[in-house]
Design a protein around this motif. Structure first.
Motif, PDB file in Angstrom:
ATOM      1  N   LEU A 268       0.821  -1.203   0.000  1.00 44.89           N
ATOM      2  CA  LEU A 268       0.000   0.000   0.000  1.00 44.89           C
ATOM      3  C   LEU A 268       0.861   1.261   0.000  1.00 44.89           C
ATOM      4  O   LEU A 268       0.642   2.178  -0.811  1.00 44.89           O
ATOM      5  N   VAL A 269       1.831   1.307   0.885  1.00 41.72           N
ATOM      6  CA  VAL A 269       2.640   2.522   1.041  1.00 41.72           C
ATOM      7  C   VAL A 269       3.878   2.491   0.149  1.00 41.72           C
ATOM      8  O   VAL A 269       4.143   3.430  -0.603  1.00 41.72           O
ATOM      9  N   GLY A 270       4.642   1.390   0.219  1.00 44.44           N
ATOM     10  CA  GLY A 270       5.930   1.352  -0.442  1.00 44.44           C
ATOM     11  C   GLY A 270       5.883   1.147  -1.943  1.00 44.44           C
ATOM     12  O   GLY A 270       6.755   1.647  -2.668  1.00 44.44           O
ATOM     13  N   ARG A 271       4.873   0.433  -2.449  1.00 40.79           N
ATOM     14  CA  ARG A 271       4.844   0.105  -3.873  1.00 40.79           C
ATOM     15  C   ARG A 271       3.693   0.782  -4.622  1.00 40.79           C
ATOM     16  O   ARG A 271       3.674   0.749  -5.861  1.00 40.79           O
ATOM     17  N   ALA A 272       2.769   1.361  -3.896  1.00 43.84           N
ATOM     18  CA  ALA A 272       1.645   2.040  -4.558  1.00 43.84           C
ATOM     19  C   ALA A 272       1.665   3.539  -4.279  1.00 43.84           C
ATOM     20  O   ALA A 272       1.780   4.351  -5.198  1.00 43.84           O
ATOM     21  N   TRP A 273       1.575   3.934  -3.003  1.00 47.24           N
ATOM     22  CA  TRP A 273       1.431   5.360  -2.691  1.00 47.24           C
ATOM     23  C   TRP A 273       2.707   6.156  -2.926  1.00 47.24           C
ATOM     24  O   TRP A 273       2.699   7.155  -3.655  1.00 47.24           O
ATOM     25  N   LEU A 274       3.820   5.735  -2.332  1.00 51.42           N
ATOM     26  CA  LEU A 274       5.054   6.506  -2.451  1.00 51.42           C
ATOM     27  C   LEU A 274       5.495   6.698  -3.910  1.00 51.42           C
ATOM     28  O   LEU A 274       5.778   7.828  -4.328  1.00 51.42           O
ATOM     29  N   PRO A 275       5.554   5.628  -4.732  1.00 50.55           N
ATOM     30  CA  PRO A 275       5.946   5.863  -6.126  1.00 50.55           C
ATOM     31  C   PRO A 275       5.004   6.804  -6.874  1.00 50.55           C
ATOM     32  O   PRO A 275       5.448   7.616  -7.692  1.00 50.55           O
ATOM     33  N   SER A 276       3.713   6.707  -6.597  1.00 52.80           N
ATOM     34  CA  SER A 276       2.774   7.558  -7.333  1.00 52.80           C
ATOM     35  C   SER A 276       2.879   9.019  -6.913  1.00 52.80           C
ATOM     36  O   SER A 276       2.519   9.914  -7.686  1.00 52.80           O
ATOM     37  N   TRP A 284       3.537  -1.467 -14.733  1.00 56.10           N
ATOM     38  CA  TRP A 284       2.323  -2.101 -14.220  1.00 56.10           C
ATOM     39  C   TRP A 284       2.384  -3.604 -14.503  1.00 56.10           C
ATOM     40  O   TRP A 284       3.012  -4.039 -15.462  1.00 56.10           O
ATOM     41  N   GLU A 285       1.696  -4.351 -13.667  1.00 59.86           N
ATOM     42  CA  GLU A 285       1.540  -5.790 -13.887  1.00 59.86           C
ATOM     43  C   GLU A 285       0.064  -6.086 -14.130  1.00 59.86           C
ATOM     44  O   GLU A 285      -0.790  -5.745 -13.308  1.00 59.86           O
ATOM     45  N   LEU A 286      -0.228  -6.720 -15.265  1.00 58.02           N
ATOM     46  CA  LEU A 286      -1.610  -7.062 -15.608  1.00 58.02           C
ATOM     47  C   LEU A 286      -2.008  -8.293 -14.799  1.00 58.02           C
ATOM     48  O   LEU A 286      -1.488  -9.382 -15.004  1.00 58.02           O
ATOM     49  N   PRO A 294       0.368  -1.628  -9.645  1.00 54.71           N
ATOM     50  CA  PRO A 294       1.705  -1.051  -9.793  1.00 54.71           C
ATOM     51  C   PRO A 294       2.789  -2.105  -9.599  1.00 54.71           C
ATOM     52  O   PRO A 294       2.694  -2.947  -8.714  1.00 54.71           O
ATOM     53  N   ASP A 295       3.790  -2.025 -10.452  1.00 56.54           N
ATOM     54  CA  ASP A 295       4.906  -2.966 -10.378  1.00 56.54           C
ATOM     55  C   ASP A 295       6.228  -2.215 -10.531  1.00 56.54           C
ATOM     56  O   ASP A 295       7.009  -2.455 -11.454  1.00 56.54           O
ATOM     57  N   PRO A 296       6.475  -1.252  -9.610  1.00 51.88           N
ATOM     58  CA  PRO A 296       7.718  -0.481  -9.733  1.00 51.88           C
ATOM     59  C   PRO A 296       8.925  -1.371  -9.458  1.00 51.88           C
ATOM     60  O   PRO A 296       8.844  -2.313  -8.668  1.00 51.88           O
ATOM     61  N   SER A 297      10.031  -1.073 -10.108  1.00 51.22           N
ATOM     62  CA  SER A 297      11.261  -1.795  -9.786  1.00 51.22           C
ATOM     63  C   SER A 297      11.680  -1.458  -8.362  1.00 51.22           C
ATOM     64  O   SER A 297      11.244  -0.458  -7.787  1.00 51.22           O
ATOM     65  N   ASP A 298      12.506  -2.315  -7.804  1.00 52.10           N
ATOM     66  CA  ASP A 298      12.985  -2.043  -6.441  1.00 52.10           C
ATOM     67  C   ASP A 298      13.702  -0.705  -6.376  1.00 52.10           C
ATOM     68  O   ASP A 298      13.589   0.027  -5.386  1.00 52.10           O
ATOM     69  N   GLY A 415       4.124  10.719 -14.244  1.00 55.30           N
ATOM     70  CA  GLY A 415       2.689  10.560 -14.040  1.00 55.30           C
ATOM     71  C   GLY A 415       1.952  10.316 -15.342  1.00 55.30           C
ATOM     72  O   GLY A 415       1.037   9.481 -15.413  1.00 55.30           O
ATOM     73  N   ILE A 416       2.350  11.038 -16.394  1.00 56.66           N
ATOM     74  CA  ILE A 416       1.700  10.861 -17.699  1.00 56.66           C
ATOM     75  C   ILE A 416       2.012   9.482 -18.275  1.00 56.66           C
ATOM     76  O   ILE A 416       1.117   8.772 -18.765  1.00 56.66           O
ATOM     77  N   VAL A 417       3.294   9.081 -18.214  1.00 51.44           N
ATOM     78  CA  VAL A 417       3.681   7.761 -18.727  1.00 51.44           C
ATOM     79  C   VAL A 417       2.962   6.652 -17.954  1.00 51.44           C
ATOM     80  O   VAL A 417       2.468   5.680 -18.543  1.00 51.44           O
ATOM     81  N   SER A 418       2.886   6.793 -16.639  1.00 48.88           N
ATOM     82  CA  SER A 418       2.217   5.768 -15.823  1.00 48.88           C
ATOM     83  C   SER A 418       0.734   5.707 -16.128  1.00 48.88           C
ATOM     84  O   SER A 418       0.131   4.621 -16.167  1.00 48.88           O
TER      85      SER A 418
END
Length: 611
Positions: A268-276, A284-286, A294-298, A415-418
């Protein structure tokens, strides 16, 4: 962002234009770009999962107070139900109407965000930073493209930001009209869904930490005294909604697992909220076409955390009071979202629930407000004082100004690319979209009744039964689909939605040989076939291959249980019927005099589409 745009504006805008007018001009350009991007993301999309159920419910119900107050999948959300009813009655799966209404709500939300920021901080260049986050962060994209999520998220965002605006105006002017506006806006918020109640957390902390002065241990009581006319209506609305929710709504989810607390929080925080917050997640992962998580790299996740932490530390050193108070609001919002997931969707989805961006759509306007509170003094006499206000971009040294411009540019582009990355699968012919289109096309070409079988999970989840039956899924198209549990030569919708000839496979089969050239002759006297009960499924379909002498009716019993009569047709046919439980003896007897059948094969097993 301001350092990038301001020099350009000075060359194209007359010198006598005031700063607020320049800010409004830039904001207007940003809004147009935002709406163009969101229209591109939304218009080619289509309905998915819960969306289909909203259309089904709206099509089959009149618009009454009882219907509006009927919970949808544990969501008591009369505002969203009203919008869905309008779309359902605009035509079968009227995506154009749904998209237009969604874009309208999005535009209203944008206006409410601008109104909140302008009321809180004034029309200054710095408000374009949090405003830009609201416009271009991927945090809000799922809450708009996925229509069922938008029915909750957009009215909730509108209600929250209007409530904050009214609270700020009340605190300054102490006029009753602002208290009543706050109550009306909060009513809209909670009427958008139960998560609307969570907004009382950031609103309450805003009043206590920014709109009430005095020692911290006296703030709760002083807040009640100072803002009683404002708080009492909000409290009554919240309690009333809770009481209504408790009496009308069952448990949100059936628990299939324990919520993995740490991984849920990390997602919730580390892989979704903070990166956004900083322009991510970039990747992204389908997980369930067309829905992505969201599927941000480490590296991206770590950099995002470091950037946000570093920014907060710098702001704490400059203005510890307002920064700490604003951070408390953000932490409280994320904690409330986390707790709601722990006792809700995480019981069903596990840690994956923390990656569902629709649950962060509620946090987006709070994040926008918090960034403003950390970086700009609130226009209120009792708000915490900024001892060292942030310098304007023009006052920064050259390297610092370039660094700020690059950071804001990266966040904007990210943000636009995401946003584009998330929206692309919604533009494709994903399973639900393709299934409905294929089914409608093939059934219009051949209206032969089809077996009412559950559709694949990627079209509609089995947990939504009976909404995953063709009779329900295709109901908005009226009489295009004719479904049945028994009939001659019926058809089956295959995995793609195409109508194909039905066949019963597996289970057990009997080929009667009572009469050469006929098999089992069925007349007005009972004739029976016997099966190996142990090879039959619990609820089999039965296929009776026969040749009929003329049209008529034949009674059927399975171990003495009466089944629907068989409608005999002249010539060779296969009659399919769904039987209520396994059986060992099937008995046929003609009800129509002079009508006979020759049965050459009977199979009880699983009905499928013939390849």
């Amino acid at each position: 962002m301001t350092s990038i745009l301001a020099p350009t504006l000075r060359t194209i805008v007359p010198a006598d234009v005031t700063t607020p007018q320049r800010v409004r001009l830039v904001a207007g350009v940003m809004v147009v770009a935002h709406l163009v991007l969101r229209a591109w993301a939304l218009l080619p999309a289509w309905f998915y999962s819960d969306d289909l159920r909203f259309i089904e419910d709206g099509t089959s119900n009149p618009l009454t107070a009882g219907f509006l107050m009927t919970p949808h999948d544990s969501q008591l959300m009369p505002v969203g139900v009203l919008v869905s009813w309008v779309v359902a009655h605009a035509g079968p799966y009227a995506w154009g109407t749904a998209a237009l209404l969604t874009l309208t709500l999005q535009a209203v939300a944008v206006g409410c965000c601008w109104l909140m920021l302008r009321t809180a901080f004034g029309e200054r260049w710095a408000i374009l930073v949090p405003f830009g986050l609201f416009l271009f962060s991927a945090m809000g994209i799922e809450g708009m493209v996925w229509w069922a999520a938008a029915l909750n998220a957009l009215p909730m965002q509108i209600g929250f930001m209007l409530t904050v605006t009214a609270v700020l105006l009340w605190s300054r002017e102490r006029r009753a009209r602002w208290a009543w506006l706050a109550a009306a806006a909060f009513a809209l918020t909670v009427a958008s869904g139960p998560r609307g109640l969570v907004t009382i957390v950031p609103i309450g902390l805003l009043m206590m930490l920014f709109l009430t002065s005095g020692p911290w241990w006296r703030r709760p009581l002083d807040t009640l005294r100072r803002h009683a006319l404002l708080i009492v209506p909000l409290a009554l609305l919240g309690v009333g909604y809770l009481a209504l929710y408790a009496t009308t709504t069952t448990s949100p989810v059936a628990a299939s697992t324990d919520a993995p607390l740490l991984r849920l929080a990390g997602n919730l925080v580390g892989r979704a909220w903070l990166p956004s917050v900083v322009g991510g997640p970039w990747q992204w992962e389908l997980v369930a076409d067309p829905v992505s998580v969201p599927d941000p790299s480490d590296t991206v996740a770590v950099v995002a955390a470091l950037v946000v932490v570093a920014a907060v530390v710098v702001l704490l050193r400059r203005n510890p009071g307002p920064t700490a108070a604003a951070a408390a609001i953000m932490v409280a919002q994320l904690t409330a979202t986390y707790v709601a997931l722990v006792f809700g969707r995480a019981l069903q989805l596990g840690a994956l629930a923390g990656l569902n961006m629709r649950y962060l759509a509620d946090a987006l306007p709070v994040t926008v407000l918090v960034i403003g509170l950390m970086t700009m003094p609130l226009l209120d006499d009792v708000a915490p004082t900024f001892r060292r206000p942030l310098p304007s971009p023009r006052a920064l040294a050259g390297p610092a100004r370039v660094g700020l411009s690059v950071a804001l540019g990266v966040a904007l582009i990210g943000g636009i690319v995401s946003t584009i990355g998330y929206a692309r699968p919604w533009h494709d012919s994903f399973p639900a979209r393709a299934f409905v289109a294929n089914a409608v096309a093939s059934l219009r070409a051949d209206p032969t009744p089809v077996a009412d079988l559950e559709v694949p999970d990627l079209v509609q989840l089995s947990i939504h039964y009976p909404s995953n039956l063709p009779s329900r899924l295709l109901a908005p198209y009226g009489d295009v689909v004719q479904t049945t549990d028994a009939g001659n030569d019926i058809r089956v919708l295959d995995a793609s939605g195409t109508s194909r000839q039905a066949v019963v496979e597996g289970g057990t089969e009997v080929a009667p040989v009572d009469e050469p050239g006929c098999g089992l002759r069925v007349t007005t006297r009972p004739s029976s076939v016997t099966f190996d009960f142990t090879k039959m499924s619990v609820d089999p379909w039965t296929a009776i291959s026969y040749a009929g002498s003329a049209a008529g009716r034949v009674s059927i019993t399975a171990d003495g249980r009466a089944l629907p009569d068989l409608d005999v047709a002249a010539g060779p046919h296969t009659y399919f019927l769904r039987t209520d439980g396994a059986y060992s003896r099937l008995t046929l007897r003609a009800r129509t005099p002079d009508v006979q059948m020759c049965v050459d094969r009977v199979r009880a097993g699983e009905i499928k589409a013939l390849p």
